[in-house]
Design a protein around this motif. Structure first.
Motif, PDB file in Angstrom:
ATOM      1  N   MET B   1      79.910  -3.154  38.525  1.00 30.33           N
ATOM      2  CA  MET B   1      80.416  -4.503  37.503  1.00 30.33           C
ATOM      3  C   MET B   1      81.716  -3.615  36.311  1.00 30.33           C
ATOM      4  SD  MET B   1      76.948  -4.541  35.668  1.00 30.33           S
ATOM      5  CE  MET B   1      76.597  -3.666  34.872  1.00 30.33           C
ATOM      6  N   ARG B   2      83.012  -4.916  36.110  1.00 27.74           N
ATOM      7  CA  ARG B   2      83.589  -4.516  35.235  1.00 27.74           C
ATOM      8  C   ARG B   2      83.710  -5.073  33.560  1.00 27.74           C
ATOM      9  NH1 ARG B   2      89.406  -5.475  34.566  1.00 27.74           N
ATOM     10  NH2 ARG B   2      89.416  -7.551  36.245  1.00 27.74           N
ATOM     11  N   LEU B   3      84.039  -4.660  33.361  1.00 25.71           N
ATOM     12  CA  LEU B   3      84.255  -4.948  31.308  1.00 25.71           C
ATOM     13  C   LEU B   3      85.602  -4.549  31.559  1.00 25.71           C
ATOM     14  CD1 LEU B   3      84.226  -3.587  28.363  1.00 25.71           C
ATOM     15  CD2 LEU B   3      81.880  -2.758  29.544  1.00 25.71           C
ATOM     16  N   SER B   4      86.219  -6.067  30.584  1.00 23.97           N
ATOM     17  CA  SER B   4      88.548  -5.829  30.351  1.00 23.97           C
ATOM     18  C   SER B   4      88.205  -6.437  28.674  1.00 23.97           C
ATOM     19  CB  SER B   4      88.905  -5.468  31.092  1.00 23.97           C
ATOM     20  OG  SER B   4      90.615  -6.009  30.705  1.00 23.97           O
ATOM     21  N   VAL B   5      88.074  -5.210  27.418  1.00 23.71           N
ATOM     22  CA  VAL B   5      88.791  -5.838  25.860  1.00 23.71           C
ATOM     23  C   VAL B   5      90.019  -5.355  26.392  1.00 23.71           C
ATOM     24  CG1 VAL B   5      88.472  -6.114  24.348  1.00 23.71           C
ATOM     25  CG2 VAL B   5      86.546  -5.175  25.325  1.00 23.71           C
ATOM     26  N   GLN B   6      90.986  -7.264  26.392  1.00 21.97           N
ATOM     27  CA  GLN B   6      92.553  -6.910  26.406  1.00 21.97           C
ATOM     28  C   GLN B   6      93.148  -7.511  25.430  1.00 21.97           C
ATOM     29  OE1 GLN B   6      91.974  -7.662  30.714  1.00 21.97           O
ATOM     30  NE2 GLN B   6      92.830  -9.454  30.493  1.00 21.97           N
ATOM     31  N   MET B  54      83.514  -0.437  19.219  1.00 15.53           N
ATOM     32  CA  MET B  54      81.628  -0.937  19.592  1.00 15.53           C
ATOM     33  C   MET B  54      81.714  -1.663  20.559  1.00 15.53           C
ATOM     34  SD  MET B  54      80.375  -2.491  16.421  1.00 15.53           S
ATOM     35  CE  MET B  54      78.606  -3.838  16.899  1.00 15.53           C
ATOM     36  N   THR B  55      83.055  -2.883  20.726  1.00 19.67           N
ATOM     37  CA  THR B  55      83.169  -4.419  21.116  1.00 19.67           C
ATOM     38  C   THR B  55      82.659  -3.612  23.209  1.00 19.67           C
ATOM     39  OG1 THR B  55      85.328  -4.529  19.792  1.00 19.67           O
ATOM     40  CG2 THR B  55      84.885  -6.064  22.055  1.00 19.67           C
ATOM     41  N   GLU B  56      83.252  -2.492  23.353  1.00 19.12           N
ATOM     42  CA  GLU B  56      82.724  -1.900  24.576  1.00 19.12           C
ATOM     43  C   GLU B  56      81.655  -1.828  25.092  1.00 19.12           C
ATOM     44  OE1 GLU B  56      85.788  -1.317  22.667  1.00 19.12           O
ATOM     45  OE2 GLU B  56      87.531  -1.709  23.717  1.00 19.12           O
ATOM     46  N   LYS B  57      81.121  -0.866  23.469  1.00 13.19           N
ATOM     47  CA  LYS B  57      80.069  -0.795  24.113  1.00 13.19           C
ATOM     48  C   LYS B  57      78.380  -1.581  24.003  1.00 13.19           C
ATOM     49  CE  LYS B  57      80.003   3.944  21.752  1.00 13.19           C
ATOM     50  NZ  LYS B  57      79.127   4.699  20.459  1.00 13.19           N
TER      51      LYS B  57
END
Lengths: 82, 146
Positions: B1-6, B54-57
């Motif tokens: 699983m991958r998440l990216s906040v960019q 917090m966003t990533e968590k």
């Protein structure tokens, strides 16, 4: 000493994104009462709690939650992601 | 699983292809992309603020829940912040599962939770000024179906 962060219109009303606060407040509600007593801009930002959310150490929480051991408190409006 | 906040734009085609290329065992891939509505041309820009950390968590926790509830081979969440123009892609989710029902349901679940549980705030800028987008009651209600 705790870090208090503000986002979106809460940040705009208070006029800063974060600050360090020296407090003995036992709960989030107590902290809000302390901040609101400081200046009108705080009282205005915290005037309608139904329009606010709070996170303690980056986890969503509630206004009656205790602050013992908490390092970071964030106040913001309901989220609008997606 | 991958998440990216960019802040940067992402290439929907490249991201979708890269995702679908590494989902051994999957029989279905669902992708959703959210775009900035231009409000009939009146929108000058959208500004998205978030809570770094917090966003990533929060997104990781939502993805973990999706993985626990459905049979997922993989999932991807990309969410942008900063200043975006009308028509630009704000975010995308992709899910891969053995069968399409799980892929669709998990994608909808991710979207419903990203809307009201990931710490992003949208502000619309137009000739009339700036307005924070208000959370909708229906978005909160959408969480109840899960």
């Amino acid at each position: 000493m705790i870090d208090v962060l503000y986002f979106a219109w809460v940040r705009e009303r208070i006029g800063l994104p974060r600050e360090k606060v020296q407090t003995d407040a036992a709960t989030v509600a107590d902290l809000i009462a302390e901040l609101s007593a400081r200046e009108e801009r705080y009282a205005l930002a915290f005037s309608d709690l139904a329009a606010l959310r709070v996170a303690l150490d980056q986890e969503l929480s509630s206004f009656d939650a205790p602050l013992a051991g908490v390092r970071e408190v964030a106040f913001f409006p309901p989220m609008t992601g997606g | 699983m991958r998440l990216s906040v960019q802040a940067e734009a992402f290439d929907l085609g490249a991201e979708s292809n890269a995702f679908a290329a590494h989902v051994a065992g999957a029989g279905a891939v669902v992708t959703f992309t959210g775009l900035v509505r231009d409000n009939g041309g009146s929108l000058a820009a959208m500004e998205i603020e978030h809570y770094p950390g917090m966003t990533e968590k929060a997104i990781a926790a939502i993805m973990d829940q999706a993985k626990a509830r459905w049979s997922l081979v993989d999932a991807l969440v990309i969410h942008r912040y900063g200043r975006l123009a009308g028509g630009e892609a704000i975010m995308m989710v992709a899910t891969a599962a053995p069968h399409r029902a799980d892929a669709f349901a998990a994608a909808e679940f991710l979207m419903d939770y990203l809307k009201s549980r990931a710490p992003f705030w949208k502000k619309e800028l137009s000739a009339d000024g700036a307005t924070w987008v208000a959370a909708k009651g229906e978005d909160e209600a959408a969480l109840n179906r899960w």
